[in-house]
Scaffold this motif. Structure first.
Motif, short mmCIF file in Angstrom:
data_model
loop_
_atom_site.label_atom_id
_atom_site.label_comp_id
_atom_site.label_asym_id
_atom_site.label_seq_id
_atom_site.Cartn_x
_atom_site.Cartn_y
_atom_site.Cartn_z
N TYR A 1 0.85 -1.19 0.00
CA TYR A 1 0.00 0.00 0.00
C TYR A 1 0.89 1.24 0.00
O TYR A 1 1.11 1.88 1.02
CB TYR A 1 -0.92 -0.01 1.22
N LYS A 2 1.41 1.59 -1.17
CA LYS A 2 2.42 2.63 -1.27
C LYS A 2 1.86 4.04 -1.43
O LYS A 2 2.47 5.00 -1.00
CB LYS A 2 3.35 2.33 -2.45
N PHE A 3 0.73 4.17 -2.09
CA PHE A 3 0.21 5.50 -2.42
C PHE A 3 -1.26 5.59 -2.04
O PHE A 3 -2.03 4.67 -2.29
CB PHE A 3 0.35 5.79 -3.92
N LYS A 4 -1.64 6.71 -1.46
CA LYS A 4 -3.05 6.97 -1.19
C LYS A 4 -3.72 7.59 -2.41
O LYS A 4 -4.90 7.44 -2.62
CB LYS A 4 -3.19 7.87 0.02
N GLY A 5 -2.97 8.31 -3.20
CA GLY A 5 -3.47 8.93 -4.43
C GLY A 5 -2.71 8.37 -5.61
O GLY A 5 -2.40 7.19 -5.67
N ASP A 6 -2.41 9.25 -6.54
CA ASP A 6 -1.65 8.83 -7.72
C ASP A 6 -0.20 8.54 -7.34
O ASP A 6 0.40 9.25 -6.53
CB ASP A 6 -1.68 9.93 -8.78
N PRO A 7 0.39 7.51 -7.96
CA PRO A 7 1.80 7.20 -7.70
C PRO A 7 2.68 8.39 -8.08
O PRO A 7 2.43 9.09 -9.07
CB PRO A 7 2.07 6.02 -8.63
N TYR A 8 3.70 8.63 -7.28
CA TYR A 8 4.59 9.76 -7.52
C TYR A 8 6.01 9.39 -7.11
O TYR A 8 6.24 8.91 -6.00
CB TYR A 8 4.13 10.97 -6.70
N LEU A 9 6.95 9.60 -8.02
CA LEU A 9 8.37 9.54 -7.70
C LEU A 9 8.97 10.89 -8.08
O LEU A 9 8.66 11.44 -9.14
CB LEU A 9 9.08 8.43 -8.48
N ASP A 10 9.82 11.41 -7.23
CA ASP A 10 10.43 12.72 -7.44
C ASP A 10 11.68 12.56 -8.31
O ASP A 10 12.80 12.43 -7.80
CB ASP A 10 10.76 13.36 -6.10
N PHE A 11 11.48 12.55 -9.63
CA PHE A 11 12.58 12.34 -10.56
C PHE A 11 13.55 13.52 -10.57
O PHE A 11 14.75 13.34 -10.80
CB PHE A 11 12.05 12.06 -11.97
N GLY A 12 13.07 14.73 -10.31
CA GLY A 12 13.96 15.88 -10.21
C GLY A 12 14.95 15.71 -9.07
O GLY A 12 16.15 16.01 -9.21
N ARG A 13 14.46 15.21 -7.95
CA ARG A 13 15.32 14.95 -6.78
C ARG A 13 16.32 13.84 -7.11
O ARG A 13 17.50 13.94 -6.78
CB ARG A 13 14.43 14.56 -5.60
N LEU A 14 15.85 12.79 -7.78
CA LEU A 14 16.73 11.71 -8.18
C LEU A 14 17.82 12.22 -9.13
O LEU A 14 18.99 11.86 -9.00
CB LEU A 14 15.93 10.58 -8.85
N GLU A 15 17.44 13.05 -10.07
CA GLU A 15 18.41 13.60 -11.01
C GLU A 15 19.47 14.43 -10.28
O GLU A 15 20.67 14.33 -10.58
CB GLU A 15 17.70 14.47 -12.05
N LYS A 16 19.05 15.22 -9.30
CA LYS A 16 20.01 16.03 -8.54
C LYS A 16 20.97 15.14 -7.76
O LYS A 16 22.18 15.38 -7.74
CB LYS A 16 19.30 17.00 -7.61
N VAL A 17 20.46 14.08 -7.14
CA VAL A 17 21.33 13.14 -6.42
C VAL A 17 22.33 12.53 -7.40
O VAL A 17 23.53 12.43 -7.11
CB VAL A 17 20.51 12.04 -5.70
N GLY A 18 21.83 12.12 -8.57
CA GLY A 18 22.71 11.54 -9.59
C GLY A 18 23.78 12.51 -10.05
O GLY A 18 24.93 12.11 -10.28
N ASN A 19 23.44 13.78 -10.18
CA ASN A 19 24.42 14.79 -10.59
C ASN A 19 25.46 15.05 -9.50
O ASN A 19 26.63 15.28 -9.79
CB ASN A 19 23.73 16.10 -10.96
N LEU A 20 25.02 15.01 -8.23
CA LEU A 20 25.95 15.24 -7.12
C LEU A 20 26.84 14.03 -6.84
O LEU A 20 27.93 14.17 -6.30
CB LEU A 20 25.16 15.60 -5.85
N LEU A 21 26.33 12.83 -7.21
CA LEU A 21 27.06 11.59 -6.96
C LEU A 21 27.16 10.79 -8.27
O LEU A 21 26.60 9.70 -8.38
CB LEU A 21 26.33 10.76 -5.89
N PRO A 22 27.85 11.30 -9.26
CA PRO A 22 27.89 10.62 -10.56
C PRO A 22 28.49 9.21 -10.45
O PRO A 22 29.53 9.02 -9.83
CB PRO A 22 28.76 11.53 -11.43
N GLY A 23 27.76 8.24 -11.02
CA GLY A 23 28.22 6.86 -11.03
C GLY A 23 28.08 6.14 -9.70
O GLY A 23 28.46 4.98 -9.58
N TYR A 24 27.53 6.80 -8.70
CA TYR A 24 27.38 6.20 -7.37
C TYR A 24 26.11 5.34 -7.34
O TYR A 24 25.07 5.75 -7.85
CB TYR A 24 27.31 7.30 -6.30
N PRO A 25 26.17 4.14 -6.74
CA PRO A 25 25.01 3.24 -6.74
C PRO A 25 23.88 3.69 -5.80
O PRO A 25 24.02 3.66 -4.59
CB PRO A 25 25.59 1.89 -6.30
#
Length: 162
Positions: A36-60
């Protein structure tokens, strides 16, 4: 806002990795454990993920609690006596997008458990006299295997076919 308080701060994530030298990092961008992950529409914060990826390039980066809660398995569980009503997971297209970004590990335990449970329930309902786990678990293992093959080939991006 409330979402920022619950989600990973990309700058803090980069600082944490730098200070600890941890091997990988599970971040909070909208996934959660269970069926039971979402009460409404599913949402992932891809902008936040992109920023993490940019700050930690190649990091798992890891996504915990990222099962799709495959509707066919939920339906089969419920059809054969289960009570998995209102369950909702992360859509596969969202997981595929995350896997194409910084995420290299996606945890899908709920999908594995649902595939196994749906198969066991179906097999026991089809043959109520069956009390041999070697028989009904064989079909359950096959259901899990086929679901995992699907995830590897079509969702996770780890079969060298996507």
């Amino acid at each position: 806002n409330e979402r920022d308080a619950r989600f990973t701060d990309p700058d803090q994530a980069a600082e944490f990795v730098g200070l600890t030298g941890c091997d990988s990092l599970a971040i909070a961008i909208g996934t959660s454990h269970g069926a039971y992950k979402f009460k409404g529409d599913p949402y992932l914060d891809f902008g936040r993920l992109e920023k993490v990826g940019n700050l930690l390039p190649g990091y798992p980066i890891v996504l915990h609690g990222a099962s799709t809660v495959i509707p066919e398995f939920v339906k089969k569980c419920n059809q054969y006596g289960g009570q998995v009503n209102g369950a909702q997971g992360v859509p596969e297209d969202m997981l595929r997008r995350a896997a194409s970004m910084a995420v290299c590990k996606i945890n899908i335990d709920t999908d594995i458990r649902l595939a196994m449970t749906a198969s066991i329930r179906e097999n026991l309902a089809a043959d109520p006299s069956n009390f041999d786990p070697r028989k009904y678990l064989k079909a359950a293992r096959e259901a899990v295997k086929q679901m995992v093959i699907h995830k590897i080939e079509c969702v996770l991006g780890s079969a060298n076919t996507i």
